[in-house]
Design an enzyme around this catalytic site. Sequence first.
Site, PDB file in Angstrom:
ATOM      1  N   CYS A 269      36.886  49.309  -0.894  1.00 36.26           N
ATOM      2  CA  CYS A 269      35.588  49.244  -1.614  1.00 36.26           C
ATOM      3  C   CYS A 269      34.891  50.698  -1.629  1.00 36.26           C
ATOM      4  CB  CYS A 269      34.570  48.565  -0.516  1.00 36.26           C
ATOM      5  SG  CYS A 269      34.453  49.215   1.130  1.00 36.26           S
ATOM      6  N   HIS A 317      30.786  47.827   4.213  1.00 43.17           N
ATOM      7  CA  HIS A 317      31.224  47.395   2.643  1.00 43.17           C
ATOM      8  C   HIS A 317      30.310  47.941   1.869  1.00 43.17           C
ATOM      9  CE1 HIS A 317      33.413  45.009  -0.249  1.00 43.17           C
ATOM     10  NE2 HIS A 317      32.543  44.693  -0.490  1.00 43.17           N
ATOM     11  N   HIS A 329      32.487  45.295  -6.966  1.00 43.27           N
ATOM     12  CA  HIS A 329      32.961  45.720  -6.004  1.00 43.27           C
ATOM     13  C   HIS A 329      34.570  45.439  -5.608  1.00 43.27           C
ATOM     14  CE1 HIS A 329      32.441  41.992  -3.093  1.00 43.27           C
ATOM     15  NE2 HIS A 329      32.434  41.677  -4.536  1.00 43.27           N
TER      16      HIS A 329
END
Length: 353
Positions: A269, A317, A329
């Site tokens: 990520c 994240h 993402h």
Amino acid sequence: MATPTVKNVVRSKRSVLAAAACALCLLVAPAATAQAQPGIDSASDAQTRLSDLARESEQTTEALHNAQIDLDAKTAVQREADAAVEAHRSALAVAESALAELKPAVDKVANVNYQGGRTNRLFAVMVSDSPQQLLDQMSALDIISAETSRQVGQFKQATSDAVAAEEASRSAADEARTAADQAKMVSDDLQAKQSELQGQTAEVMAAFSALSGAERSDYAGSPLPPGFDLSKIIAGLVPGSGSGALQAGLTQIGKPYVWGATGPDGFDCSGLVVWAYKQVGKTLPRSSQAQAAGGTPVDQKSLQPGDVVLFYPDASHVGLYAGNGNVLHASTFGVPVKVQSMASFPFYGARRY
């Protein structure tokens, strides 16, 4: 007792076998029922298990990146401390050398005074036989006095420099040892996290392998949310601080999630965010937590395309805001880079770079 006939023995054995078969059926039947019952939600359960494992591995991955950043900083401090030690040791050597050069002259002055030597003007007047001799002696005394004062002053300064250099050298050595100890602790923590991640990724891979092709496809989902027209989004991007990074990131849709990767063949990520911003000449920190600490804070209601958006209470994240409440993402293992609704994740915060 009557002797059993062959017929009776056969009949008896058949009864035992029948009873055993019944007992076996009773043992097997519940097990078969227990296996069949969860079959209704087995795919969902397997995907949930995979998602949980992948989430844990992502947290560890970002913690690993953070530990590496910390280690790099600690190592830099250690290098600076080591360099300072060498510099202070060199300064101490110079100061000690100056002391060694000045000490004989100062010792000579001290010995002359100790032995009753007279180097003042009154003594010159008393021993002079003529005015010219007086002037010559007084001039010589002035030169001697000035040189002596200079040497004594230099000696005092050199002594002070040597003391200061020695203290600085000792302090720098202490700081270097502390920096080395801290770097070692962070390095040990980094190695522990690497081992932890290896175990977690093995579990994730095993869980993923257990899914059927259809289950994997269902798990990955759609690369774009309903109504999201990628070409229109790219064409309609208004130039902004992060719009170029978003445009670059959108070209990576479909690339796989790979732990620790920063592209171009795969991403985690924070790696995707780093890569996207690198394409527009900006260098962002490697971990999601570090990215959460940089840039300028942005309220969720004021988000612009390309802003860095973070999720979960530990900011573990991260992605790029893609407009209309969506995020671009690198989601998780088994799910390629995609655009997805931000409502799927607990919002932590956003930063603008």
